[in-house]
Design an enzyme around this catalytic site. Structure first.
Site, mmCIF file in Angstrom:
data_model
loop_
_atom_site.group_PDB
_atom_site.id
_atom_site.type_symbol
_atom_site.label_atom_id
_atom_site.label_comp_id
_atom_site.label_asym_id
_atom_site.label_seq_id
_atom_site.Cartn_x
_atom_site.Cartn_y
_atom_site.Cartn_z
ATOM 1 N N GLN A 87 29.815 15.974 5.119
ATOM 2 C CA GLN A 87 31.128 15.375 5.362
ATOM 3 C C GLN A 87 31.219 13.991 4.734
ATOM 4 O O GLN A 87 32.299 13.419 4.651
ATOM 5 C CB GLN A 87 31.371 15.255 6.869
ATOM 6 C CG GLN A 87 31.388 16.569 7.614
ATOM 7 C CD GLN A 87 31.553 16.358 9.106
ATOM 8 O OE1 GLN A 87 32.505 15.723 9.549
ATOM 9 N NE2 GLN A 87 30.617 16.863 9.893
ATOM 10 N N ASN A 88 30.082 13.458 4.314
ATOM 11 C CA ASN A 88 30.035 12.092 3.805
ATOM 12 C C ASN A 88 30.547 12.034 2.368
ATOM 13 O O ASN A 88 30.301 12.940 1.564
ATOM 14 C CB ASN A 88 28.614 11.553 3.865
ATOM 15 C CG ASN A 88 28.088 11.516 5.289
ATOM 16 O OD1 ASN A 88 28.864 11.433 6.239
ATOM 17 N ND2 ASN A 88 26.769 11.595 5.446
ATOM 18 N N VAL A 89 31.226 10.947 2.054
ATOM 19 C CA VAL A 89 31.750 10.780 0.695
ATOM 20 C C VAL A 89 30.816 9.935 -0.165
ATOM 21 O O VAL A 89 31.086 9.734 -1.350
ATOM 22 C CB VAL A 89 33.172 10.171 0.712
ATOM 23 C CG1 VAL A 89 34.141 11.116 1.419
ATOM 24 C CG2 VAL A 89 33.199 8.794 1.367
ATOM 25 N N HIS A 105 34.540 16.404 2.083
ATOM 26 C CA HIS A 105 35.638 15.437 2.196
ATOM 27 C C HIS A 105 35.812 14.574 0.954
ATOM 28 O O HIS A 105 36.435 13.516 1.018
ATOM 29 C CB HIS A 105 35.418 14.559 3.432
ATOM 30 C CG HIS A 105 35.459 15.344 4.706
ATOM 31 N ND1 HIS A 105 34.873 14.920 5.879
ATOM 32 C CD2 HIS A 105 36.018 16.545 4.996
ATOM 33 C CE1 HIS A 105 35.064 15.818 6.829
ATOM 34 N NE2 HIS A 105 35.764 16.814 6.314
#
Length: 229
Positions: A87-89, A105
């Protein structure tokens, strides 16, 4: 053939690298109204603010380094066919050396064309800042981020990976953000599932919970998954 180990990571994975989370005390949500800087409506209302917000995040990321948790997942590749769904960008999984990383994401160090979302451009140190007027290859660009109120294009590939997992691991997430939180429901019956988080949420019976931060939890996980221990 190596067993397929699929790992879903959230903000807690990068917290020990100094990356601010949105939800924790003192996190970004206390400093910025989240719907102003991370939603489709917010971008439409004030794109300059959103660009500046992600400019700051990129400069913060340059100061961060992968932590022992990121590196520990790479070590698991000696025994497993490892796939990371994050989920980390940030790009800390890639910088640690993980070979197979799927970003749900978006990616902070990239922008994409507003008029053609297939045109994605990687930014480089020294040229990290963008504005609503930034043009690359003739295209105005926006952060390559999945805003709130937007679909998550990579959720279907993520579901496919989870459904094929021989072992599934969740690290550093509150399990509150959907659709990512729902990945747990696509694990095949009988598949071992591990959940690493210092403040774990409620999970189904049968999930092995390791109530630890990512660095300690990954070390514990490695000892449990080591086939030659």
């Amino acid at each position: 053939m190596k067993p397929k180990l699929v790992i879903s990571t959230g903000a807690g994975m990068s917290a020990e690298s100094g990356i601010s989370t949105f939800r924790d005390a003192g996190g970004l949500w206390e400093k910025y109204p989240v719907m102003q800087v991370a939603s489709a409506d917010g971008y439409a209302a004030n794109p300059a603010l959103v660009h500046e917000f992600y400019n700051q995040r990129r400069h913060d990321l340059l100061k961060a380094e992968p932590n022992a948790g990121h590196l520990g997942l790479v070590d698991l590749e000696q025994w497993y066919d490892v796939y990371v769904i994050t989920q980390n960008v940030d790009d800390l999984h890639e910088r640690a050396g993980s070979k197979n990383v799927l970003h749900l994401h978006g990616e902070l160090m990239k922008v994409r064309a507003i008029d053609d979302e297939t045109k994605v451009y990687t930014l480089h140190p020294g040229a990290l800042d963008t504005t609503p007027d930034t043009v690359i290859d003739g295209h105005r660009v926006r952060p390559h981020i999945v805003f709130f109120q937007e679909a998550v294009p990579n959720i279907e590939p993520a579901i496919q990976l989870v459904s094929e997992a021989d072992v599934f691991v969740v690290i550093g997430t509150s399990l509150n953000v959907y659709p990512a939180a729902g990945l747990l429901h696509y694990v095949r019956p009988g598949t071992p599932v591990y959940y690493i988080d210092p403040h774990p949420a409620s999970v189904p019976v049968g999930v092995t919970v390791l109530p630890l931060p990512a660095t300690q939890g990954v070390a514990r996980l490695a000892s449990m998954l080591n086939p030659v221990r």
